[in-house]
Design an enzyme around this catalytic site. Structure first.
Site, PDB file in Angstrom:
ATOM      1  N   TYR A  32      36.183  73.116   6.515  1.00  0.00           N
ATOM      2  CA  TYR A  32      36.635  71.723   6.389  1.00  0.00           C
ATOM      3  C   TYR A  32      35.659  70.974   5.464  1.00  0.00           C
ATOM      4  O   TYR A  32      34.716  71.561   4.937  1.00  0.00           O
ATOM      5  CB  TYR A  32      36.758  71.079   7.778  1.00  0.00           C
ATOM      6  CG  TYR A  32      37.907  71.679   8.571  1.00  0.00           C
ATOM      7  CD1 TYR A  32      39.219  71.317   8.292  1.00  0.00           C
ATOM      8  CD2 TYR A  32      37.682  72.630   9.559  1.00  0.00           C
ATOM      9  CE1 TYR A  32      40.284  71.881   8.989  1.00  0.00           C
ATOM     10  CE2 TYR A  32      38.741  73.203  10.260  1.00  0.00           C
ATOM     11  CZ  TYR A  32      40.038  72.823   9.974  1.00  0.00           C
ATOM     12  OH  TYR A  32      41.089  73.385  10.650  1.00  0.00           O
ATOM     13  N   ARG A  48      28.325  70.932  13.943  1.00  0.00           N
ATOM     14  CA  ARG A  48      28.936  72.246  14.155  1.00  0.00           C
ATOM     15  C   ARG A  48      29.097  72.904  12.796  1.00  0.00           C
ATOM     16  O   ARG A  48      29.717  72.340  11.895  1.00  0.00           O
ATOM     17  CB  ARG A  48      30.292  72.073  14.832  1.00  0.00           C
ATOM     18  CG  ARG A  48      30.951  73.389  15.164  1.00  0.00           C
ATOM     19  CD  ARG A  48      32.053  73.234  16.191  1.00  0.00           C
ATOM     20  NE  ARG A  48      32.028  74.387  17.066  1.00  0.00           N
ATOM     21  CZ  ARG A  48      33.100  75.075  17.445  1.00  0.00           C
ATOM     22  NH1 ARG A  48      34.300  74.688  17.069  1.00  0.00           N
ATOM     23  NH2 ARG A  48      32.996  76.125  18.224  1.00  0.00           N
ATOM     24  N   ARG A 100      39.275  77.696  23.805  1.00  0.00           N
ATOM     25  CA  ARG A 100      40.581  78.062  24.372  1.00  0.00           C
ATOM     26  C   ARG A 100      40.502  78.357  25.864  1.00  0.00           C
ATOM     27  O   ARG A 100      41.482  78.176  26.589  1.00  0.00           O
ATOM     28  CB  ARG A 100      41.137  79.270  23.615  1.00  0.00           C
ATOM     29  CG  ARG A 100      41.542  78.940  22.198  1.00  0.00           C
ATOM     30  CD  ARG A 100      41.799  80.187  21.393  1.00  0.00           C
ATOM     31  NE  ARG A 100      40.597  80.980  21.243  1.00  0.00           N
ATOM     32  CZ  ARG A 100      40.558  82.184  20.700  1.00  0.00           C
ATOM     33  NH1 ARG A 100      41.658  82.740  20.279  1.00  0.00           N
ATOM     34  NH2 ARG A 100      39.415  82.828  20.582  1.00  0.00           N
ATOM     35  N   CYS A 105      41.629  82.993  29.186  1.00  0.00           N
ATOM     36  CA  CYS A 105      42.378  82.914  27.927  1.00  0.00           C
ATOM     37  C   CYS A 105      42.456  84.304  27.322  1.00  0.00           C
ATOM     38  O   CYS A 105      41.456  85.019  27.236  1.00  0.00           O
ATOM     39  CB  CYS A 105      41.658  81.961  26.974  1.00  0.00           C
ATOM     40  SG  CYS A 105      42.167  82.176  25.267  1.00  0.00           S
ATOM     41  N   CYS A 136      48.676  77.807  21.512  1.00  0.00           N
ATOM     42  CA  CYS A 136      47.798  76.730  21.038  1.00  0.00           C
ATOM     43  C   CYS A 136      47.720  76.663  19.522  1.00  0.00           C
ATOM     44  O   CYS A 136      47.094  75.752  18.982  1.00  0.00           O
ATOM     45  CB  CYS A 136      46.403  76.885  21.641  1.00  0.00           C
ATOM     46  SG  CYS A 136      45.561  78.393  21.145  1.00  0.00           S
ATOM     47  N   LYS A 189      44.222  94.940  22.551  1.00  0.00           N
ATOM     48  CA  LYS A 189      45.147  94.115  23.344  1.00  0.00           C
ATOM     49  C   LYS A 189      44.832  94.097  24.832  1.00  0.00           C
ATOM     50  O   LYS A 189      45.625  93.606  25.634  1.00  0.00           O
ATOM     51  CB  LYS A 189      46.586  94.597  23.132  1.00  0.00           C
ATOM     52  CG  LYS A 189      47.139  94.162  21.794  1.00  0.00           C
ATOM     53  CD  LYS A 189      48.634  94.206  21.733  1.00  0.00           C
ATOM     54  CE  LYS A 189      49.293  92.944  22.212  1.00  0.00           C
ATOM     55  NZ  LYS A 189      50.713  92.877  21.833  1.00  0.00           N
TER      56      LYS A 189
HETATM   57  C1  FMN Z   1      44.107  75.200  18.849  1.00  0.00           C
HETATM   58  C2  FMN Z   1      42.712  75.182  18.352  1.00  0.00           C
HETATM   59  C3  FMN Z   1      42.151  73.995  17.946  1.00  0.00           C
HETATM   60  C4  FMN Z   1      40.840  73.972  17.489  1.00  0.00           C
HETATM   61  N1  FMN Z   1      40.297  72.790  17.111  1.00  0.00           N
HETATM   62  C5  FMN Z   1      39.019  72.749  16.680  1.00  0.00           C
HETATM   63  C6  FMN Z   1      38.429  71.519  16.327  1.00  0.00           C
HETATM   64  O1  FMN Z   1      39.035  70.471  16.409  1.00  0.00           O
HETATM   65  N2  FMN Z   1      37.150  71.546  15.898  1.00  0.00           N
HETATM   66  C7  FMN Z   1      36.419  72.692  15.827  1.00  0.00           C
HETATM   67  O2  FMN Z   1      35.255  72.631  15.464  1.00  0.00           O
HETATM   68  N3  FMN Z   1      36.962  73.875  16.167  1.00  0.00           N
HETATM   69  C8  FMN Z   1      38.234  73.924  16.606  1.00  0.00           C
HETATM   70  N4  FMN Z   1      38.771  75.114  16.992  1.00  0.00           N
HETATM   71  C9  FMN Z   1      37.926  76.306  17.052  1.00  0.00           C
HETATM   72  C10 FMN Z   1      37.367  76.443  18.459  1.00  0.00           C
HETATM   73  O3  FMN Z   1      36.506  75.391  18.783  1.00  0.00           O
HETATM   74  C11 FMN Z   1      36.600  77.756  18.653  1.00  0.00           C
HETATM   75  O4  FMN Z   1      35.566  77.806  17.737  1.00  0.00           O
HETATM   76  C12 FMN Z   1      37.482  78.983  18.513  1.00  0.00           C
HETATM   77  O5  FMN Z   1      38.718  78.774  19.147  1.00  0.00           O
HETATM   78  C13 FMN Z   1      36.832  80.218  19.133  1.00  0.00           C
HETATM   79  O6  FMN Z   1      36.294  79.950  20.390  1.00  0.00           O
HETATM   80  P1  FMN Z   1      37.088  80.229  21.767  1.00  0.00           P
HETATM   81  O7  FMN Z   1      37.236  81.714  21.888  1.00  0.00           O
HETATM   82  O8  FMN Z   1      36.206  79.649  22.837  1.00  0.00           O
HETATM   83  O9  FMN Z   1      38.392  79.559  21.673  1.00  0.00           O
HETATM   84  C14 FMN Z   1      40.080  75.161  17.438  1.00  0.00           C
HETATM   85  C15 FMN Z   1      40.662  76.352  17.854  1.00  0.00           C
HETATM   86  C16 FMN Z   1      41.956  76.372  18.307  1.00  0.00           C
HETATM   87  C17 FMN Z   1      42.538  77.663  18.764  1.00  0.00           C
HETATM   88  S1  SF4 Z   2      47.743  79.973  23.929  1.00  0.00           S
HETATM   89 FE1  SF4 Z   2      46.748  81.949  24.140  1.00  0.00          FE
HETATM   90  S2  SF4 Z   2      44.880  81.737  22.904  1.00  0.00           S
HETATM   91 FE2  SF4 Z   2      45.649  79.693  23.220  1.00  0.00          FE
HETATM   92  S3  SF4 Z   2      44.538  78.984  25.013  1.00  0.00           S
HETATM   93 FE3  SF4 Z   2      46.461  79.812  25.756  1.00  0.00          FE
HETATM   94  S4  SF4 Z   2      45.998  81.950  26.244  1.00  0.00           S
HETATM   95 FE4  SF4 Z   2      44.325  81.189  24.988  1.00  0.00          FE
END
Ligand code: FMN
Ligand code: SF4
Length: 681
Positions: free
Chosen positions: A189, A237, A335, A358, A365, A446
């Site tokens: 970004y 971040r 997530r 998740c 999402c 998976k």
């Molecule tokens: C639907 C969605 C929205 C996200 N929005 C942001 C965001 O607004 N800002 C950001 O820094 N990262 C965003 N991310 C990235 C997440 O913060 C995170 O880095 C990524 O999903 C991996 O971590 P997790 O396995 O805990 O989801 C987003 C990810 C998803 C899937």
């Molecule tokens: S839609 Fe899938 S990846 Fe996204 S939060 Fe729900 S289980 Fe996790």
């Protein structure tokens, strides 16, 4: 504090001038659920309040734009660019504070990755980008094709104007009662576009060497400090590594961390990736738990301010371990909080088995929400974006409900119906609950799907739902039920071609069956053996079964062909998963992954179908131009499916009150099945 098995996870930590009650951090997740003007509404408050109620100590609200006119990361993100937005932001902060959480909000300008506006995007550099996995994907495609150059470099005046807007936005948060602000400098970004040597090709004071590329974030930090005072905590971040040639690597990340600390930042949130390599950014199912911890660990060795790690953190045991080992100061969950906002409280209370983990599918999402300009949903948590599932009470009339089919849709229907007070019996034709998910066990990458099946099975047991195994009820047996919910899924399609009954033909289900007779999931054992296939296999179809069969067979070292009637294989697939899959098909892997790759690249045969399967293994193909060709294979795997409606039709014709759930209604995906199940339950 009450006793917990996770003393590190539930110990407080100081960030800047405030104390966070525990180490659980909601890393920013844009739920794209604000009003069109970017103001906070009840949907946004409800989402974050759930996370706070669920025991999370530090909540960083997802990306919020400092300037709606030039860039929104998603069409209905929160905005911080006008004073009238302050009251809504204040209600949001209050809702989180009410439950003891500390809060921050991430200010993000998307630059080239804007979902809105769709044209005249700004960035560090003039460029044409092709980012099919981003929420701004359609913009980039359309503009790039139409004009050849859709993204332009900002002028110096525009940059300083944006710096002011970041500072104004931070000031509004401060007025609204937020404890801190976070700058989004990750994932390609706007700020990342300036920081990354891969994107930033400027030759003025905002581009070039490391310090010049760092000028934008540092100037924003100084502007916020001037506007909000030196004590208002600021975090940032950014991606530990970008996984593209010429992009940032860990060494520069550490250098940036030291600089940020020197310039007064209160915390560092180490994320991953850039949309050119979306795998590490969005972590599809292939990515193992905590794969990105190494970046935060390296940063933490070099700074004194708190460091947050994130990416595929799901299990409290693992989170406790990395905290205990001193590899991070906070664990960041995105997530996971969507799938289960009560993660922290469940962990603290020793009820980790109840956590709905998740599964990293990115369908609810991302693919079926933010990417197509909708507010956020979750494949396995129906309450996301649909408050009916937060507040449902007992049903007015208690019914006797039969659920025929114990897959994910059937189990979700049984769960919700039981919670509403109905008396539910599941009839499952096999000896285990889980349906199509059970086949995922044997597919590399998976296995997370099993987490959900296991969670559902535990819920069904906990709620005392009656289950009849090895049972397909007759219409007579169902007459005593008030409602029959049919969740029989999909059946393999058997096209009427010559040779379809050959011994060389099997189904994707035959291939995906697990060899193990007595694992923890199948305590009763007694399954059939998987089909034995030769070294060269043709998979015929283009849906989950086909993709899974290809992955399993190619992983085992077979030479695999996949025949699809479409111009490309898997156009239905969530794009980040597809990005990794395509790389694996070519014999490579997703960035940052180290798992086994295929010995033979997978050959996709597009725009084609099978005409005949001969006994000697010769297969006759026909393409969209009616050209025929032949291929010699050991086996053909049928992998297309159709709704398995036979039972439903039988029940409906017999006058039973029957309704369909999931693939039997229309072949879709896990989210479709679970949503149907929740709605009908
Ligand atoms: C639907 C969605 C929205 C996200 N929005 C942001 C965001 O607004 N800002 C950001 O820094 N990262 C965003 N991310 C990235 C997440 O913060 C995170 O880095 C990524 O999903 C991996 O971590 P997790 O396995 O805990 O989801 C987003 C990810 C998803 C899937
Ligand atoms: S839609 Fe899938 S990846 Fe996204 S939060 Fe729900 S289980 Fe996790």
């Amino acid at each position: 504090m009450s006793q917990t098995s996770y003393p590190h996870l539930f110990s407080p930590i100081r960030i800047g001038n405030f104390e966070v009650p525990n180490r659980v951090c909601h890393v920013p997740t844009d739920i794209s659920s604000a009003n069109p003007d970017g103001s906070v509404n009840q949907r946004v408050i409800t989402y974050y309040e759930q996370v706070a109620k669920g025991g999370c100590g530090f909540i960083i609200v997802g990306a919020s734009t400092p300037d709606k006119a030039t860039g929104r990361p998603t069409v209905t993100c929160v905005a911080v660019d006008e004073d009238p937005l302050i009251p809504g932001l204040a209600s949001l902060a209050e809702a989180m504070h009410r439950h003891g959480a500390k809060c921050s909000l991430e200010i993000q300008h998307p630059g080239r990755q804007a979902a809105w506006p769709r044209h005249d995007l700004i960035s560090a550099t003039d460029q044409v980008a092709n980012l099919p996995a981003s929420a701004g994907h359609e913009v980039v495609y359309a503009s790039a094709e139409a004009k050849g150059k859709s993204i332009r470099a900002m002028s110096i005046e525009e940059i300083y104007d944006l710096i002011d807007k970041f500072a104004e936005g931070a000031w509004r948060l401060q007025q609204a009662g937020f404890d801190s602000v976070e700058l989004h400098a990750a994932h390609g970004y706007m700020i990342a576009q300036f920081m990354s040597a891969y994107v930033n090709k400027r030759n003025d004071r905002f581009g070039g060497n490391f310090l010049s590329r760092m000028r934008l974030p540092l100037e924003i930090i100084h502007a916020i400090q001037r506007k909000c005072g030196p004590d208002f905590p600021i975090g940032i971040r950014y991606s530990g590594e970008e996984y593209v040639e010429g992009g940032r690597v860990l060494e520069e990340t550490v250098r940036a961390a030291r600089l940020f600390e020197e310039h007064g930042l209160a915390f560092l949130d180490i994320s991953a990736g850039i949309f050119e390599a979306p795998g590490p950014l969005m972590d599809p199912m292939y990515y193992p738990q905590g794969w990105n911890t190494y970046t935060a660990e390296e940063v933490k060795k070099n700074v004194k301010i708190p460091v947050i790690t994130s990416h595929t953190l799901r299990d409290p045991d693992y989170c406790e371990k990395i905290l205990a080992e001193g590899r991070t100061d906070l664990v960041g969950l995105a997530r996971q909080m969507v799938a289960d906002p009560y993660w922290a409280n469940k962990a603290r209370a020793g009820r980790k088995e109840e956590i709905r983990k998740c599964i990293s599918c990115l369908v609810g999402c991302w693919q079926e929400s933010l990417m197509i300009k909708r507010d956020m949903r979750c494949s396995i948590n129906p309450a996301v974006g649909d408050e009916r599932f937060l507040h449902f009470g007992p049903a007015a009339e208690k019914l006797k409900v039969a659920v025929v089919g114990g897959g994910p849709g059937g189990m979700e229907a049984a769960r919700i119906a039981t919670l509403r007070g109905h008396k539910v019996t599941i009839f499952e034709k096999s000896e285990e609950l889980g349906g199509a998910i059970l086949y995922c066990c044997t597919v590399h990458g998976k296995s997370k799907m099993r987490w959900y099946a296991d969670w559902q099975r535990r819920q069904v047991a906990r709620l005392g739902v009656e289950v009849e195994y090895k049972s397909v009820p007759t219409t007579e047996e169902l007459k005593g039920f008030d409602a029959v919910l049919v969740a029989t899924g999909a059946a393999v399609k058997r096209p009427d071609i010559r040779g379809i009954d050959s011994r060389r033909v099997c189904t994707f289900q035959d291939v995906l069956r697990c060899k193990m007779k007595n694992c923890e999931y199948w305590p009763k054992g007694g399954k059939a053996e998987p089909a034995a296939v030769g070294d060269t296999v043709l998979v015929w179809g283009d849906y989950f079964g086909a993709a899974d069969a290809v992955e399993k067979l190619a992983y085992e070292g077979k030479k695999v062909y996949v025949v699809t009637p479409h111009r490309e294989f898997a156009s239905w697939m969530e794009p980040v998963h597809k990005d990794v899959m395509v790389k694996r098909f070519a014999g490579g892997n997703g960035e940052a992954l180290s798992g086994k790759t295929f010995a033979h690249p997978v050959t996709v045969i597009p725009d084609s179908s099978l005409l005949e399967i001969k006994e000697d293994g010769e297969v006759i193909l026909i393409d969209g131009s009616f050209q025929r060709s032949a291929l010699k294979v050991d086996n053909v795997v049928l992998a297309d499916v159709v709704a398995d409606e036979a039972l439903f039709r039988k029940y409906a014709e017999a006058g039973l009150t029957a309704a369909r759930i999931g693939d039997v209604k229309q072949v879709r995906n896990l989210r479709g099945a679970v949503t149907d199940g929740a709605n009908l339950g």
